[in-house]
Design an enzyme around this catalytic site. Structure first.
Site, PDB file in Angstrom:
ATOM      1  N   TYR A 142     -15.019   0.704  -2.103  1.00  0.00           N
ATOM      2  CA  TYR A 142     -14.657  -0.596  -2.672  1.00  0.00           C
ATOM      3  C   TYR A 142     -15.892  -1.437  -3.004  1.00  0.00           C
ATOM      4  CZ  TYR A 142      -9.583  -0.604  -1.795  1.00  0.00           C
ATOM      5  OH  TYR A 142      -8.239  -0.363  -1.816  1.00  0.00           O
ATOM      6  N   LYS A 189     -12.587  12.947   5.779  1.00  0.00           N
ATOM      7  CA  LYS A 189     -12.555  14.136   4.921  1.00  0.00           C
ATOM      8  C   LYS A 189     -13.903  14.833   5.108  1.00  0.00           C
ATOM      9  CE  LYS A 189     -10.595  16.672   1.698  1.00  0.00           C
ATOM     10  NZ  LYS A 189      -9.427  17.525   1.960  1.00  0.00           N
ATOM     11  N   ASP A 221      -5.887  14.285   4.234  1.00  0.00           N
ATOM     12  CA  ASP A 221      -4.735  14.913   3.584  1.00  0.00           C
ATOM     13  C   ASP A 221      -3.710  15.377   4.615  1.00  0.00           C
ATOM     14  OD1 ASP A 221      -6.679  16.731   4.393  1.00  0.00           O
ATOM     15  OD2 ASP A 221      -6.454  18.075   2.674  1.00  0.00           O
ATOM     16  N   ASP A 245      -6.392   2.105   2.793  1.00  0.00           N
ATOM     17  CA  ASP A 245      -5.533   1.433   1.811  1.00  0.00           C
ATOM     18  C   ASP A 245      -4.312   2.289   1.519  1.00  0.00           C
ATOM     19  OD1 ASP A 245      -4.774  -0.445  -0.211  1.00  0.00           O
ATOM     20  OD2 ASP A 245      -5.502   0.986  -1.705  1.00  0.00           O
ATOM     21  N   ASP A 249      -0.100   1.880   3.168  1.00  0.00           N
ATOM     22  CA  ASP A 249       1.094   1.711   2.324  1.00  0.00           C
ATOM     23  C   ASP A 249       2.121   2.778   2.680  1.00  0.00           C
ATOM     24  OD1 ASP A 249       0.142  -0.458   0.887  1.00  0.00           O
ATOM     25  OD2 ASP A 249       0.712   0.381  -1.061  1.00  0.00           O
TER      26      ASP A 249
HETATM   27  C1  IPM Z   1      -4.477  -4.241   0.127  1.00  0.00           C
HETATM   28  C2  IPM Z   1      -4.448  -4.333  -1.380  1.00  0.00           C
HETATM   29  C3  IPM Z   1      -5.858  -4.615  -1.867  1.00  0.00           C
HETATM   30  C4  IPM Z   1      -6.732  -3.458  -1.438  1.00  0.00           C
HETATM   31  C5  IPM Z   1      -5.986  -4.866  -3.367  1.00  0.00           C
HETATM   32  C6  IPM Z   1      -5.037  -5.941  -3.852  1.00  0.00           C
HETATM   33  C7  IPM Z   1      -7.396  -5.176  -3.755  1.00  0.00           C
HETATM   34  O1  IPM Z   1      -3.915  -3.195  -1.948  1.00  0.00           O
HETATM   35  O2  IPM Z   1      -4.772  -5.261   0.762  1.00  0.00           O
HETATM   36  O3  IPM Z   1      -4.205  -3.175   0.660  1.00  0.00           O
HETATM   37  O4  IPM Z   1      -6.795  -2.439  -2.121  1.00  0.00           O
HETATM   38  O5  IPM Z   1      -7.377  -3.577  -0.406  1.00  0.00           O
HETATM   39 MN    MN Z   2      -3.271  -1.718  -0.474  1.00  0.00          MN
END
Ligand code: IPM
Ligand code: MN
Length: 352
Positions: A142, A189, A221, A245, A249
């Site tokens: 990032y 990884k 993975d 990240d 999710d």
């Molecule tokens: C998160 C979001 C952010 C990230 C984006 C919006 C930059 O997806 O907080 O997980 O990738 O960190």
């Molecule tokens: Mn995210």
């Protein structure tokens, strides 16, 4: 106690869900005799529109002066399909993380017994799931060197980590594991990436300082797979910015709705608390978004930033109660009666 809290509504459903968390926090403050000073500030697309910067200096000043930050969401669809946009709301979030030194993102995933059938996974697989990701947040791909070459036809992003960055992140993971079931998984990884090999080497060298913690090393993975096969086999997981990240999710839907999971970003000084769901622009302004992730983020804030455990516990108890009573927004209502964002907030305030 006097609590100075920076309040960043941000974009999309951010303002609506933040409003509910503020209502609930104010009710808690009243009940336990605290005084909350809310310090609102601009972020995201909203801040670009009003101040030309997704994380204005004024906002940073307000954050630095506060004891904690409660944050809604950032993002606007008008930027998503415009890769050429010079200023993007997300840059505000990254700048905020970096400038505030929020290097560790704590993202729990747990199940609610009353919602166990809402999960896309089978009940017997997820029962008892209670895991925490500690995601590195201010380095890696990032923030690495990136750019274009060959007149724009080649693009690159670089994942760079220093031993120091890995140690401070891993320390958070080890410390959390010590407070929980003493199980830590380092997700990397290392079979391919040099930066991952440094992660593995560094975490291995820290094991001797935490002899009671049982550390496993798994490839990202494989974790992506095992996370939905046997989520309850994990406890604390540490990983880099990008892997974290993606995996958080994935993990967030195990509970049944992404609208349920809170998070904390911690670092050297002021911590930030936010729902993990993002700005959900399709629902913005409709009063339908689930406010619970933000309300549970406020609970994390009471506990982690102010050591107010009872206050946090009361919030968690009434959230559980609302779920049992099915006082829920439409994402959780099974086609039965659903409540609006603000009605859920009002119900919780009433319970307090
Ligand atoms: C998160 C979001 C952010 C990230 C984006 C919006 C930059 O997806 O907080 O997980 O990738 O960190
Ligand atoms: Mn995210």
């Amino acid at each position: 106690m006097e609590l100075n809290i920076a309040l960043l509504h941000g974009d999309g459903i951010g303002p609506e869900v933040i409003d509910q968390a503020v209502k609930v926090s104010n009710a808690i403050a009243q009940k336990f005799n605290h005084k909350i000073n809310w310090n609102p500030a601009l972020t995201g697309a909203d801040a670009i529109d009003k101040a030309g910067d997704p994380y204005p200096d004024k906002t940073h000043e307000i954050c630095l002066k506060s004891d904690a930050i409660l944050f809604g969401a950032i993002g606007h669809p008008k930027y998503d399909n415009d890769p050429g946009a010079k200023i993007r709301p997300e840059q505000g979030l990254l700048k905020m993380r970096k400038k505030l030194g929020l290097f560790a993102n704590i993202r729990p995933t747990f199940t609610f017994p009353s919602l166990i059938n809402k999960s896309p996974l089978k009940k017997e697989r997820i029962e008892g799931t209670d895991l925490i990701f500690v995601r590195e947040l201010t380095s890696g791909i990032y923030f690495g060197e990136s750019g274009r070459k060959d007149r724009g036809n080649i693009a690159f992003d670089t994942c760079t980590y220093s031993r120091k960055e890995i140690i401070r992140l891993a320390k958070k993971g080890f410390e959390l594991a010590m407070k929980r079931s003493k199980k830590l998984c380092c997700v990397d990884k290392a079979n391919v990436l040099e930066s991952s090999r440094l992660w593995r080497e560094t975490v291995q060298s820290m094991e001797k300082d935490y002899p009671k913690v049982n550390v496993s090393y798994e490839f990202v993975d494989a974790v992506a797979m095992r996370l939905i096969q046997w989520p309850n086999s994990y406890d604390v997981l540490i990983t880099n910015n990008l892997f974290g990240d993606i995996l958080t999710d994935e993990a967030s839907v195990i509970s049944g709705s992404m609208g349920l999971m809170p998070s904390a970003s911690i670092g050297n000084k002021t911590s930030l608390f936010e729902p993990i769901h993002g700005s959900y622009p399709e629902a913005a302004g409709k009063n339908i978004a689930n406010p619970l992730a933000t309300i549970l983020s406020a609970a994390m804030m009471f506990e982690d930033a102010f050591a107010l455990k009872k206050e946090a516990q009361l919030i968690r108890n009434i959230v559980n109660k609302s779920l049992k009573a099915m006082i829920v927004t439409e994402d959780l209502s099974n086609g039965e009666k659903s409540y609006s964002t603000s009605e859920v907030g009002d119900w919780l305030v009433n319970q307090i």
